[in-house]
Write a protein that holds these residues in place. Structure first.
Motif, PDB file in Angstrom:
ATOM      1  N   ARG A 302       1.050 -85.169   7.910  1.00 50.16           N
ATOM      2  CA  ARG A 302       2.120 -84.558   7.117  1.00 50.16           C
ATOM      3  C   ARG A 302       2.621 -83.315   7.851  1.00 50.16           C
ATOM      4  NH1 ARG A 302      -0.353 -82.359   1.861  1.00 50.16           N
ATOM      5  NH2 ARG A 302      -0.981 -80.697   3.265  1.00 50.16           N
ATOM      6  N   THR A 303       3.944 -83.097   7.815  1.00 50.03           N
ATOM      7  CA  THR A 303       4.491 -81.835   8.327  1.00 50.03           C
ATOM      8  C   THR A 303       5.412 -81.262   7.268  1.00 50.03           C
ATOM      9  OG1 THR A 303       6.463 -82.822   9.279  1.00 50.03           O
ATOM     10  CG2 THR A 303       4.533 -82.682  10.714  1.00 50.03           C
ATOM     11  N   LYS A 304       5.706 -79.979   7.388  1.00 51.91           N
ATOM     12  CA  LYS A 304       6.645 -79.373   6.458  1.00 51.91           C
ATOM     13  C   LYS A 304       7.755 -78.693   7.242  1.00 51.91           C
ATOM     14  CE  LYS A 304       7.072 -76.372   2.476  1.00 51.91           C
ATOM     15  NZ  LYS A 304       6.703 -75.111   1.875  1.00 51.91           N
ATOM     16  N   LEU A 305       8.983 -78.994   6.864  1.00 50.10           N
ATOM     17  CA  LEU A 305      10.123 -78.333   7.482  1.00 50.10           C
ATOM     18  C   LEU A 305      11.066 -77.935   6.353  1.00 50.10           C
ATOM     19  CD1 LEU A 305      11.445 -77.603  10.230  1.00 50.10           C
ATOM     20  CD2 LEU A 305      12.745 -79.710   9.997  1.00 50.10           C
ATOM     21  N   ALA A 306      11.459 -76.667   6.316  1.00 48.06           N
ATOM     22  CA  ALA A 306      12.206 -76.133   5.178  1.00 48.06           C
ATOM     23  C   ALA A 306      11.413 -76.490   3.923  1.00 48.06           C
ATOM     24  CB  ALA A 306      13.622 -76.678   5.159  1.00 48.06           C
ATOM     25  N   SER A 307      12.027 -77.106   2.949  1.00 42.83           N
ATOM     26  CA  SER A 307      11.266 -77.408   1.740  1.00 42.83           C
ATOM     27  C   SER A 307      10.859 -78.872   1.690  1.00 42.83           C
ATOM     28  CB  SER A 307      12.108 -77.056   0.515  1.00 42.83           C
ATOM     29  OG  SER A 307      13.312 -77.774   0.580  1.00 42.83           O
ATOM     30  N   VAL A 308      10.974 -79.545   2.824  1.00 44.18           N
ATOM     31  CA  VAL A 308      10.722 -80.989   2.819  1.00 44.18           C
ATOM     32  C   VAL A 308       9.423 -81.338   3.558  1.00 44.18           C
ATOM     33  CG1 VAL A 308      11.645 -83.242   3.472  1.00 44.18           C
ATOM     34  CG2 VAL A 308      13.197 -81.443   2.726  1.00 44.18           C
ATOM     35  N   TYR A 313       2.755 -92.255   9.543  1.00 39.57           N
ATOM     36  CA  TYR A 313       1.661 -93.199   9.712  1.00 39.57           C
ATOM     37  C   TYR A 313       1.438 -93.414  11.208  1.00 39.57           C
ATOM     38  CZ  TYR A 313      -0.593 -97.742  10.176  1.00 39.57           C
ATOM     39  OH  TYR A 313      -1.422 -98.751  10.554  1.00 39.57           O
ATOM     40  N   GLY A 314       0.157 -93.345  11.615  1.00 33.98           N
ATOM     41  CA  GLY A 314      -0.208 -93.676  12.981  1.00 33.98           C
ATOM     42  C   GLY A 314       0.090 -92.569  13.974  1.00 33.98           C
ATOM     43  N   GLU A 315      -0.472 -92.723  15.137  1.00 38.08           N
ATOM     44  CA  GLU A 315      -0.234 -91.766  16.222  1.00 38.08           C
ATOM     45  C   GLU A 315      -0.642 -92.457  17.512  1.00 38.08           C
ATOM     46  OE1 GLU A 315      -1.520 -87.754  15.466  1.00 38.08           O
ATOM     47  OE2 GLU A 315      -1.942 -87.441  17.585  1.00 38.08           O
ATOM     48  N   THR A 316       0.285 -92.557  18.443  1.00 40.81           N
ATOM     49  CA  THR A 316      -0.014 -93.287  19.666  1.00 40.81           C
ATOM     50  C   THR A 316       0.880 -92.825  20.804  1.00 40.81           C
ATOM     51  OG1 THR A 316      -0.011 -95.488  20.694  1.00 40.81           O
ATOM     52  CG2 THR A 316       1.575 -95.123  18.926  1.00 40.81           C
ATOM     53  N   THR A 317       0.412 -92.991  22.013  1.00 46.41           N
ATOM     54  CA  THR A 317       1.257 -92.675  23.163  1.00 46.41           C
ATOM     55  C   THR A 317       1.991 -93.932  23.647  1.00 46.41           C
ATOM     56  OG1 THR A 317      -0.623 -93.110  24.613  1.00 46.41           O
ATOM     57  CG2 THR A 317      -0.236 -90.816  24.007  1.00 46.41           C
TER      58      THR A 317
END
Ligand SMILES: [Zn+2]
Length: 359
Positions: A302-308, A313-317
């Motif tokens: 999860r990330t937060k930018l402004a109020s959103v 899902y997932g993380e890969t190179t």
């Protein structure tokens, strides 16, 4: 010329070729165009003789005509003639078509001094003026028979009535804002129209669609200059062109048609810094990034930018792997899931990421 830079250019060249090639085995990109008002509902009318419903329809038909010519785009209209449609019918048409985009076209009205274009996405209005625009566009509900039953107590004239409205569109907020911003940029930069910005308010028609959705207030027909422009052939043509360009930009940013073979060119140190994730949701609600909150998908970040808050899902190179994650997310119901890229923890465009990998 060094061999390495020659190879880079060659790879970019093939990358561009594959960008330009439409896939023919995929579902078309479906755009629902909604001309505001119609029939017994004229929308805004002015002493200058301009009718919102006529201008909106004219612009919609122009946008549709051009988009229809594009191979993998399908256009659906909520109305092609001067007929009355209930708000809920408009949303229903878009949902039934399982559309990729819903675009509602309108004209604004206020005092004679007000002018400029603004594009709305669904949300809680932050100020009176945003509420006023939504209220005007929602009031058509009062013209419908049995509106009390059909709209479950929703009252367009009450700000409180909007509180419950925001949830359904939240999954699509990011994409809706992206399209809205592109439309506004085109209006401002290409047409030199006044940019009143991308705004949020409780539009009933946006609330009930299940896809990225925007409502464009193309300008104020209560302003003599702007009304003249919007009512002119040139004005309608230019406004349509800006919307068409924005749709195509949006479309290519979501679905870069890059053949995955090109991307198996593994290698350089650069690759290690690019991380792909699949964005599955964006919301003003903070939800724990646990798989049980996201239909069993894991890992969730999860990330937060402004109020959103944005949920991934997932993380890969490996871009191919990211596509698999995306398909998996779509498979469990996140139909608007899309791949995003990070370089050293900073979000970059997918195009940029793929170019870096190719280099
Ligand atoms: Zn309107």
């Amino acid at each position: 010329m060094q061999i390495k830079s020659f190879l880079t250019i060659l790879l970019c060249f093939f990358g561009l070729i594959s960008l330009a090639q439409p896939k023919n085995n995929t579902k078309p990109f479906i755009v629902v165009l909604d001309a505001g008002h119609g029939g017994k509902d004229p929308g805004k009318i002015t002493t200058f003789g301009y009718n919102e419903k006529d201008i909106a329809l004219d612009i919609v038909l122009r946008v549709g005509k051009q988009l229809e010519n594009i191979d993998d785009v399908e256009v659906i209209y909520t109305r092609k003639k001067d007929v009355f449609l209930e708000l809920r019918q408009r949303a229903a048409i878009a949902n039934k078509a399982d559309a990729d985009l819903f675009i509602s076209i309108h004209c604004n009205a206020h005092n004679p001094q007000a002018y400029g274009a603004e594009t709305f996405v669904l949300g809680l209005h932050r100020n009176e003026s945003n509420f006023r625009v939504a209220q005007q566009e929602n009031e058509v509900i009062f013209m419908e028979d049995d509106y009390e039953q059909n709209y479950e107590g929703f009252d367009p004239s009450s700000p409180e009535s909007f509180i419950g409205l925001t949830l359904l569109q939240e999954d699509y907020l990011d994409q809706s804002i992206l399209l809205a911003r592109t439309i506004q940029n085109n209006f401002a930069q290409k047409l030199k129209r006044r940019d009143r910005g991308v705004k949020q308010a409780g539009f009933w028609v946006l609330h009930n669609t299940y896809m990225p959705s925007v409502l464009v207030e193309t300008g104020f027909i209560t302003n003599k200059n702007e009304g003249d422009y919007l009512n002119s052939k040139r004005g309608k043509e230019e406004i349509s062109k800006s919307i068409i360009d924005a749709v195509l930009d949006y479309k290519s940013s979501l679905n870069p048609e890059i053949s995955t073979e090109n991307l198996s060119v593994e290698n350089s140190e650069n690759t290690a810094q690019i991380i792909f994730k699949v964005q599955i949701a964006a919301s003003s609600n903070k939800v724990a990034p646990k798989s049980y909150n996201f239909k069993g998908l894991s890992p969730i970040s999860r990330t937060k930018l402004a109020s959103v808050y944005r949920y991934f899902y997932g993380e890969t190179t490996d871009y191919n792997k990211a596509i698999e994650f995306k398909n998996e997310a779509i498979g469990v119901g996140y139909t608007s899931a899309f791949v995003v890229a990070y370089k050293n923890n900073t979000r970059i465009s997918l195009k940029e990421a793929l170019k870096t990998i190719l280099n």
